[in-house]
Design a protein around this motif. Sequence first.
Motif, PDB file in Angstrom:
ATOM      1  N   THR A 274     -33.611  20.711 -20.589  1.00 48.48           N
ATOM      2  CA  THR A 274     -34.402  21.458 -19.608  1.00 48.48           C
ATOM      3  C   THR A 274     -33.589  22.610 -19.042  1.00 48.48           C
ATOM      4  O   THR A 274     -32.364  22.597 -19.051  1.00 48.48           O
ATOM      5  N   ALA A 275     -34.296  23.605 -18.536  1.00 47.42           N
ATOM      6  CA  ALA A 275     -33.690  24.732 -17.820  1.00 47.42           C
ATOM      7  C   ALA A 275     -34.569  25.049 -16.621  1.00 47.42           C
ATOM      8  O   ALA A 275     -35.799  24.994 -16.708  1.00 47.42           O
ATOM      9  N   SER A 276     -33.939  25.399 -15.493  1.00 47.32           N
ATOM     10  CA  SER A 276     -34.703  25.696 -14.286  1.00 47.32           C
ATOM     11  C   SER A 276     -33.916  26.642 -13.402  1.00 47.32           C
ATOM     12  O   SER A 276     -32.694  26.733 -13.496  1.00 47.32           O
ATOM     13  N   ALA A 277     -34.632  27.352 -12.532  1.00 46.94           N
ATOM     14  CA  ALA A 277     -34.007  28.242 -11.546  1.00 46.94           C
ATOM     15  C   ALA A 277     -34.049  27.550 -10.189  1.00 46.94           C
ATOM     16  O   ALA A 277     -35.083  27.020  -9.788  1.00 46.94           O
ATOM     17  N   ASN A 278     -32.924  27.559  -9.494  1.00 47.61           N
ATOM     18  CA  ASN A 278     -32.803  26.819  -8.249  1.00 47.61           C
ATOM     19  C   ASN A 278     -32.234  27.705  -7.143  1.00 47.61           C
ATOM     20  O   ASN A 278     -31.403  28.572  -7.402  1.00 47.61           O
ATOM     21  N   THR A 279     -32.669  27.446  -5.909  1.00 52.23           N
ATOM     22  CA  THR A 279     -32.160  28.151  -4.733  1.00 52.23           C
ATOM     23  C   THR A 279     -31.836  27.137  -3.645  1.00 52.23           C
ATOM     24  O   THR A 279     -32.583  26.173  -3.448  1.00 52.23           O
TER      25      THR A 279
ATOM     26  N   VAL B 171     -26.157  19.155  -4.856  1.00 52.90           N
ATOM     27  CA  VAL B 171     -26.623  18.927  -6.221  1.00 52.90           C
ATOM     28  C   VAL B 171     -27.839  19.817  -6.480  1.00 52.90           C
ATOM     29  O   VAL B 171     -28.872  19.667  -5.825  1.00 52.90           O
ATOM     30  N   LEU B 172     -27.712  20.757  -7.424  1.00 61.34           N
ATOM     31  CA  LEU B 172     -28.859  21.567  -7.822  1.00 61.34           C
ATOM     32  C   LEU B 172     -29.732  20.831  -8.827  1.00 61.34           C
ATOM     33  O   LEU B 172     -30.949  20.808  -8.724  1.00 61.34           O
ATOM     34  N   ASP B 173     -29.097  20.273  -9.843  1.00 60.20           N
ATOM     35  CA  ASP B 173     -29.790  19.524 -10.894  1.00 60.20           C
ATOM     36  C   ASP B 173     -28.950  18.332 -11.284  1.00 60.20           C
ATOM     37  O   ASP B 173     -27.718  18.431 -11.362  1.00 60.20           O
ATOM     38  N   SER B 174     -29.605  17.215 -11.559  1.00 56.91           N
ATOM     39  CA  SER B 174     -28.880  16.033 -11.993  1.00 56.91           C
ATOM     40  C   SER B 174     -29.800  15.144 -12.819  1.00 56.91           C
ATOM     41  O   SER B 174     -30.987  15.015 -12.510  1.00 56.91           O
ATOM     42  N   ARG B 175     -29.232  14.557 -13.874  1.00 56.20           N
ATOM     43  CA  ARG B 175     -30.018  13.645 -14.706  1.00 56.20           C
ATOM     44  C   ARG B 175     -29.125  12.553 -15.259  1.00 56.20           C
ATOM     45  O   ARG B 175     -28.004  12.814 -15.705  1.00 56.20           O
ATOM     46  N   ILE B 176     -29.631  11.321 -15.218  1.00 58.02           N
ATOM     47  CA  ILE B 176     -29.008  10.175 -15.878  1.00 58.02           C
ATOM     48  C   ILE B 176     -30.046   9.597 -16.827  1.00 58.02           C
ATOM     49  O   ILE B 176     -31.121   9.167 -16.399  1.00 58.02           O
TER      50      ILE B 176
ATOM     51  N   ALA C  47     -24.224   8.974 -27.535  1.00 59.43           N
ATOM     52  CA  ALA C  47     -24.625   9.552 -26.249  1.00 59.43           C
ATOM     53  C   ALA C  47     -23.991  10.927 -26.099  1.00 59.43           C
ATOM     54  O   ALA C  47     -22.808  11.107 -26.380  1.00 59.43           O
ATOM     55  N   VAL C  48     -24.804  11.899 -25.670  1.00 56.77           N
ATOM     56  CA  VAL C  48     -24.333  13.257 -25.415  1.00 56.77           C
ATOM     57  C   VAL C  48     -24.915  13.715 -24.075  1.00 56.77           C
ATOM     58  O   VAL C  48     -26.139  13.691 -23.886  1.00 56.77           O
ATOM     59  N   GLY C  49     -24.064  14.121 -23.158  1.00 62.19           N
ATOM     60  CA  GLY C  49     -24.505  14.662 -21.880  1.00 62.19           C
ATOM     61  C   GLY C  49     -23.873  16.020 -21.645  1.00 62.19           C
ATOM     62  O   GLY C  49     -22.683  16.204 -21.899  1.00 62.19           O
ATOM     63  N   ALA C  50     -24.659  16.991 -21.193  1.00 64.17           N
ATOM     64  CA  ALA C  50     -24.131  18.343 -20.971  1.00 64.17           C
ATOM     65  C   ALA C  50     -24.880  19.009 -19.836  1.00 64.17           C
ATOM     66  O   ALA C  50     -26.043  18.686 -19.555  1.00 64.17           O
ATOM     67  N   ALA C  51     -24.218  19.958 -19.181  1.00 70.52           N
ATOM     68  CA  ALA C  51     -24.821  20.739 -18.103  1.00 70.52           C
ATOM     69  C   ALA C  51     -24.267  22.144 -18.148  1.00 70.52           C
ATOM     70  O   ALA C  51     -23.110  22.360 -18.522  1.00 70.52           O
ATOM     71  N   ALA C  52     -25.091  23.126 -17.785  1.00 69.26           N
ATOM     72  CA  ALA C  52     -24.676  24.531 -17.838  1.00 69.26           C
ATOM     73  C   ALA C  52     -25.327  25.303 -16.704  1.00 69.26           C
ATOM     74  O   ALA C  52     -26.363  24.903 -16.167  1.00 69.26           O
ATOM     75  N   PHE C  53     -24.700  26.428 -16.330  1.00 72.18           N
ATOM     76  CA  PHE C  53     -25.332  27.380 -15.420  1.00 72.18           C
ATOM     77  C   PHE C  53     -25.148  28.778 -15.978  1.00 72.18           C
ATOM     78  O   PHE C  53     -24.256  29.034 -16.784  1.00 72.18           O
ATOM     79  N   GLY C  54     -26.027  29.687 -15.550  1.00 68.23           N
ATOM     80  CA  GLY C  54     -25.985  31.044 -16.070  1.00 68.23           C
ATOM     81  C   GLY C  54     -26.417  32.069 -15.044  1.00 68.23           C
ATOM     82  O   GLY C  54     -25.861  32.134 -13.946  1.00 68.23           O
ATOM     83  N   LEU C  55     -27.428  32.844 -15.378  1.00 64.55           N
ATOM     84  CA  LEU C  55     -27.871  33.961 -14.556  1.00 64.55           C
ATOM     85  C   LEU C  55     -28.151  33.534 -13.114  1.00 64.55           C
ATOM     86  O   LEU C  55     -28.773  32.500 -12.874  1.00 64.55           O
ATOM     87  N   GLY C  56     -27.679  34.361 -12.166  1.00 66.17           N
ATOM     88  CA  GLY C  56     -27.904  34.013 -10.766  1.00 66.17           C
ATOM     89  C   GLY C  56     -27.706  35.194  -9.840  1.00 66.17           C
ATOM     90  O   GLY C  56     -27.282  36.278 -10.252  1.00 66.17           O
ATOM     91  N   SER C  57     -28.011  34.991  -8.578  1.00 65.40           N
ATOM     92  CA  SER C  57     -27.830  36.016  -7.553  1.00 65.40           C
ATOM     93  C   SER C  57     -27.604  35.335  -6.213  1.00 65.40           C
ATOM     94  O   SER C  57     -27.881  34.146  -6.043  1.00 65.40           O
ATOM     95  N   VAL C  58     -27.083  36.099  -5.254  1.00 61.89           N
ATOM     96  CA  VAL C  58     -26.900  35.596  -3.904  1.00 61.89           C
ATOM     97  C   VAL C  58     -27.225  36.707  -2.913  1.00 61.89           C
ATOM     98  O   VAL C  58     -26.860  37.867  -3.129  1.00 61.89           O
ATOM     99  N   THR C  59     -27.932  36.373  -1.859  1.00 59.34           N
ATOM    100  CA  THR C  59     -28.196  37.306  -0.766  1.00 59.34           C
ATOM    101  C   THR C  59     -27.673  36.684   0.524  1.00 59.34           C
ATOM    102  O   THR C  59     -27.780  35.467   0.723  1.00 59.34           O
TER     103      THR C  59
END
Length: 265
Positions: A202-207, A164-169, A241-253
């Motif tokens: 909210t938006a955040s960058a996760n590794t 789980v990178l991000d989660s909210r209830i 009630a409205v719940g949504a999640a998204a991902f976008g820009l990223g990289s992997v090494t």
Amino acid sequence: MRRNSMLALALALALCVAAFSAPTIAQSGTPSSKATADVNTLVRCTMSAVSNEGITLPASCVDLFSGDAVPVVGGTWIEIASKPMKLSNSQSLFVSPSLVTGLYTRTRTKTSDGSTSTAQAEGAVYLRAALIDSNGRQIVAEPLARCSASILGCTQKSNYWGVVLDSRIQSLTQDITACTVLVDSISGTCDFTSTIDFILQTASANTFNFIFPNVGQGVYTLKVYAGVGSDASIFAGSGTAVGAAAFGLGSVTAESVRLVRGFEF
């Protein structure tokens, strides 16, 4: 005469080296690699929305997040990176994907006196990494290989474990007791409606670091996947009630390493 002998010896050595080197080149077109990298510009999201009070709901994730976000079915894994790697014997692999994620939750309750309303919205983004060998078999990364339903941070989607990178209830409950009006010695009842609307975005960058210990010699394909999930519910009374999640820009090494002899978790 001696000069001719030296030339003949040098030519023989060169042919010998070529004879040993040629099969290695023909064996695989993928050179041995110590590190690799990839980027992701794919934007995906999912949304759940419900209302029983007749208000206008967002039509898609585009209305919630900036960018060309395309709704996808929740619970599936989406490939966001893929790179070939050739590893030698006893090598391990450290993989570090990074991803920008976004969560949106809205809970709205509409309650009259003497009643209760409850609305709940959820959003989450997940990540997983795997190695695919030349026979199509999949090697699961650590610590995902140790995941179970009882471990915080593990999630299972489409029969594969992810982190789980991000989660909210977000849950909102409004309870209004019966209203009584007292004027001098005369009492009576009153009638009113209360509406509360609660929105978070909210938006955040996760590794997250994945580990493939003691993979072994061979040619592999490193694949990184992301997933999104959402839910929306009205448990009592009137609400939205409205719940949504998204991902976008990223990289992997990814980097191949040799761990200490006899390493194990």
